[in-house]
Design a protein around this motif. Sequence first.
Motif, short mmCIF file in Angstrom:
data_model
loop_
_atom_site.label_atom_id
_atom_site.label_comp_id
_atom_site.label_asym_id
_atom_site.label_seq_id
_atom_site.Cartn_x
_atom_site.Cartn_y
_atom_site.Cartn_z
N CYS A 262 0.84 -1.20 0.00
CA CYS A 262 0.00 0.00 0.00
C CYS A 262 0.87 1.25 0.00
N PRO A 263 0.31 2.38 -0.42
CA PRO A 263 1.12 3.61 -0.49
C PRO A 263 1.37 4.24 0.88
N THR A 264 0.78 3.70 1.91
CA THR A 264 0.83 4.18 3.31
C THR A 264 0.04 5.48 3.46
N CYS A 265 -0.47 5.66 4.65
CA CYS A 265 -1.17 6.90 5.01
C CYS A 265 -1.18 6.98 6.54
N ARG A 267 -3.15 6.03 8.63
CA ARG A 267 -3.67 4.85 9.34
C ARG A 267 -2.62 3.75 9.51
N CYS A 268 -1.49 3.89 8.80
CA CYS A 268 -0.50 2.81 8.78
C CYS A 268 0.04 2.55 10.19
N MET A 297 0.75 -4.80 3.70
CA MET A 297 -0.26 -3.75 3.80
C MET A 297 -0.25 -3.14 5.20
N GLY A 298 -0.57 -1.84 5.25
CA GLY A 298 -0.36 -1.09 6.47
C GLY A 298 -1.43 -1.18 7.54
N CYS A 299 -2.67 -1.49 7.18
CA CYS A 299 -3.72 -1.47 8.20
C CYS A 299 -4.89 -2.34 7.77
N VAL A 301 -7.79 -1.40 6.62
CA VAL A 301 -8.74 -0.88 5.63
C VAL A 301 -8.75 -1.78 4.39
N ASN A 302 -7.59 -1.82 3.70
CA ASN A 302 -7.49 -2.70 2.53
C ASN A 302 -6.61 -3.91 2.79
N GLY A 303 -5.93 -3.90 3.93
CA GLY A 303 -4.93 -4.93 4.22
C GLY A 303 -5.45 -6.36 4.15
FE1 SF4 Z 1 -3.54 3.65 4.49
FE2 SF4 Z 1 -4.31 1.25 5.34
FE3 SF4 Z 1 -4.69 1.94 2.76
FE4 SF4 Z 1 -2.26 1.43 3.66
S1 SF4 Z 1 -3.96 -0.04 3.57
S2 SF4 Z 1 -2.86 3.18 2.41
S3 SF4 Z 1 -2.31 2.21 5.72
S4 SF4 Z 1 -5.63 2.88 4.55
#
Ligand code: SF4
Length: 366
Positions: A262-265, A267-268, A297-299, A301-303
């Motif tokens: 993921c591109p990170t944000c 929420r990561c 994946m960082g979190c 949401v889509n992880g």
């Molecule tokens: Fe942000 Fe989570 Fe999407 Fe990664 S997977 S970009 S951390 S919302």
Amino acid sequence: MFERRKTIQVRVGNLLIGGGAPISVQSMTNTATVDIAATVAQIHRLEEAGCDLVRVAVPDEASAEVLGRIKSQIHIPLAADIHFDYRLALMAIEQGVDKLRLNPGNITDPDKIKLIADKVRERGIPIRIGVNAGSLDRRRYGPPTAEALVKSALDEVEILESRGFGDIVISLKSFDVPITIDAYRFAAEKTDYPLHLGVTEAGLLWQGAIRSAVGIGALLAEGIGDTLRVSLTAEPEEEAKAGIQILKALNLREHGFTIISCPTCARCSIDLIDMVKEVERRLEQMKDLPAVTVAVMGCVVNGPGEARDADVGIAGAQDGGVIFSEGRAVRKVAAARMVDELMAEVHRVAECKVQRQKHQAPERIE
Ligand code: SF4
């Protein structure tokens, strides 16, 4: 999958180009061809990177004379790149190369081209007519428009065909991406010969890979193209890797690992960028890896969705991450163990895939 243009099939050593064969990836050495050890070592690195066909420059007789010794030490077909002097082409044929690349811009005498055509026909060696905007015969064809590039190639095709020779591949390369795309589209309307795609002199790795991905990718998505080279001002292995990535992005080749990250944000919840770099570093060290997708994946949401769809994945969670394997969440791991646990799962899944593939007969050309 894109419907691919139907083309004539050409055989290059043990590799098929066109006629529905898998799209092959090529590169070119940048060692002095006369330095056999360095050239062979570079070709071995290209083989390891997944390159299907390698071309070497033949600038002089000394280079032509070592082609047979290079060929005897490598495992992929060898193409000789010939400019200006038709005698070097004849020498390369005698040395047993698998393919010739001729540039119509600098071997212009039809009688010399016919001599080469007679020799390759005897030996069953194909020719790539490699038109390049930088060396187009401008007195004859004018500025390097798409139409001019194609006309130059088709005039050379006519000379070869006049000698009963039809094992031809065509390339029409320019630095200008729209001209390159137009040229290949135009050629695809005019001829059934297989097309070797490339955007030439594309630049350093970052710029060159993007220009090539846009140009080559656009054509592949239209079903045009039978083989390709990504031309980079970089080590040749990078060209092979970039070419394979373009094919993988269009689901036209399965090869090694693919990382989904993921591109990170905000929420990561994990140190994702460094983690992905470390995962990539370790994946690159795995030899003979089957096609495997790894999601980092960082979190939540889509992880979980991406990690579940990949062969192996991890989704960041509070104080660590959840490992997914072949569609299932298998365990939660602490932050300090995430990379090790993910890689352990990659090894396990890769081994299962290898065992399954052993029951499938590989495609071979006898
Ligand atoms: Fe942000 Fe989570 Fe999407 Fe990664 S997977 S970009 S951390 S919302």
